[in-house]
Write an enzyme that holds these catalytic residues in place. Structure first.
Site, PDB file in Angstrom:
ATOM      1  N   ARG A  50       0.843  -1.181   0.000  1.00  0.00           N
ATOM      2  CA  ARG A  50       0.000   0.000   0.000  1.00  0.00           C
ATOM      3  C   ARG A  50       0.885   1.240   0.000  1.00  0.00           C
ATOM      4  NH1 ARG A  50      -3.335  -1.599   5.452  1.00  0.00           N
ATOM      5  NH2 ARG A  50      -3.619  -3.800   4.908  1.00  0.00           N
ATOM      6  N   ASP A  52       0.245   5.270   1.479  1.00  0.00           N
ATOM      7  CA  ASP A  52      -0.735   6.062   2.235  1.00  0.00           C
ATOM      8  C   ASP A  52      -1.321   7.188   1.398  1.00  0.00           C
ATOM      9  OD1 ASP A  52      -0.664   4.633   4.584  1.00  0.00           O
ATOM     10  OD2 ASP A  52       0.921   5.859   5.491  1.00  0.00           O
ATOM     11  N   TYR A 110      12.501   4.268  -2.200  1.00  0.00           N
ATOM     12  CA  TYR A 110      11.637   5.427  -1.975  1.00  0.00           C
ATOM     13  C   TYR A 110      12.484   6.692  -2.066  1.00  0.00           C
ATOM     14  CZ  TYR A 110       7.513   2.963  -0.104  1.00  0.00           C
ATOM     15  OH  TYR A 110       6.385   2.201   0.055  1.00  0.00           O
ATOM     16  N   ARG A 197       9.015   8.150   6.023  1.00  0.00           N
ATOM     17  CA  ARG A 197       8.624   9.495   6.468  1.00  0.00           C
ATOM     18  C   ARG A 197       9.232   9.835   7.833  1.00  0.00           C
ATOM     19  NH1 ARG A 197       2.256   9.404   5.768  1.00  0.00           N
ATOM     20  NH2 ARG A 197       2.492  11.339   6.957  1.00  0.00           N
TER      21      ARG A 197
END
Lengths: 247, 247
Positions: A50, A52, A110, A197
């Site tokens: 997934r 967010d 990422y 994050r």
């Protein structure tokens, strides 16, 4: 049944994340809608993981099973006609029946972007976190080194993450500056909820001088989310690539 | 009265161009609204030039006269609080009473971006024209050379441009590739209506092999808009910088 693998990019701004949620606009939902329109079948899309709400993707990987005979090279073109502008299929290939976008993934890359300009860059505002500070990049690089390795990232994931093994391997953290933009690229075997994050938020705290780079090891050892830095906002994060074993 | 010069950036997507139009959202309109709110005066904003609907700016220059005593270094901060997210004041300075953003400009730099990927890049789609072709960049560079100099650009401006002297000087046309993105940067003494977009459209036709580079001189000599290539869409164009004499 054929098994089709898609490389998908999306701007996360107007999506309620990747995973289907009733009544909400999601990436999986839009993909399944377009596939159903195209094939006439109810199609279930499996994502590599997934993302967010608000998180973007350049190279998200999904797969789905279908009886459709659409030639492999036509899938991307045909799907893009049926997809909204903020969701684009970049490539399609037919893969062995056993391929599973999530279970077969062996790593992900990422990128977290920070806009260090005094005022927000209007062209980067959807894709970068505006942090109008002079950040000490060398200190951030030093802190990042402590995050490389096979480590327990309990302190670097959302406190609501389900009980599970929180050891992950980060292979590389790279910081690149281009004008006011600072990119933090993280490659790892897998990531916990909010992990990139929190890494980006903590490194930014280091860059501001609020956290000493040498404190990262004790943060990790604490196995306590409250010991690490802030969670950087979703819109600075982009899933760049999902890694699979060479076949 | 003080004379304040602002450097302004905006994403043109949701603006009906720069110039005030009753009932429509424009850059000038939003700036004047924010200035009025801040100073309590009706303020008239003078831009270095209009930009059409959908065209972006990184370094548009405007000036305005005011009796307000707000310190120079506070203008940008105070205005940005009152401005929408797609319009940002990047800098402010106090200039001599006589400075005029339009009349004093001696040149401009525009950038036109083309996305050559097979499918549109979701992150560039608002700022780049999607042209999924293999473009011959060397031919485009050759064609661009013919556009450098003091020339009559009648063939390279909108046919509806008012009767006026259409001689302008282009000092430089630069093509830079970065991944799928191709940037055409044009520096000139001044530009006619749609001039950069017609240059970008014509160079793209050259890149596709539809127009031979050697045909540019005859296009210019024809003084006829129908002889040049297509007008590239507005959303690929960004006003990068406005040039003024060094003071």
């Amino acid at each position: 049944m054929r098994n089709i693998k898609l490389t998908v990019s999306y701007e996360g701004t107007d999506f309620h994340g990747f995973q289907v949620q009733p009544g909400l606009r999601t990436v999986q939902g839009e993909l399944e809608l377009a596939l159903q329109k195209l094939t006439g079948e109810p199609v279930q899309v499996i994502g590599s993981g997934r993302t967010d709400a608000g998180v973007h993707a350049w190279g998200q990987i999904v797969n789905f099973h279908t009886a459709s005979r659409i030639p492999t090279e036509k899938w991307a073109i045909a799907l893009n006609v049926n997809l909204p502008q903020d969701l684009v299929v970049r490539a399609a290939e037919e893969v062995p029946e056993s391929f599973h976008a999530r279970f077969d993934a062996v790593g992900k890359i990422y990128r977290y972007q920070i806009d260090r300009g005094m005022f927000p860059d209007v062209f980067a505002r959807r894709y970068a976190w505006h942090v109008p500070y002079l950040l000490d990049i060398e200190k951030m690089r030093k802190a990042a080194e402590y995050l490389v390795g096979e480590l327990d990232f309990t302190s670097f994931c959302n406190a609501g993450t389900p009980l599970e093994d929180k050891v992950r391997e980060i292979q590389q953290v790279t910081l690149v500056e281009r004008g006011n933009l600072l990119s933090i690229t993280v490659q790892g075997s897998g990531f916990l909820w909010n992990m990139v994050r929190i890494i980006a938020g903590t490194l930014t705290d280091v860059g501001k001088g609020r956290i000493d780079p040498e404190r990262i090891p004790e943060m990790l050892q604490a196995l306590d989310r409250t010991k690490a830095g802030v969670t950087a906002p979703a819109h600075g994060l982009t899933l760049i690539e999902v890694l699979y074993p060479r076949t």
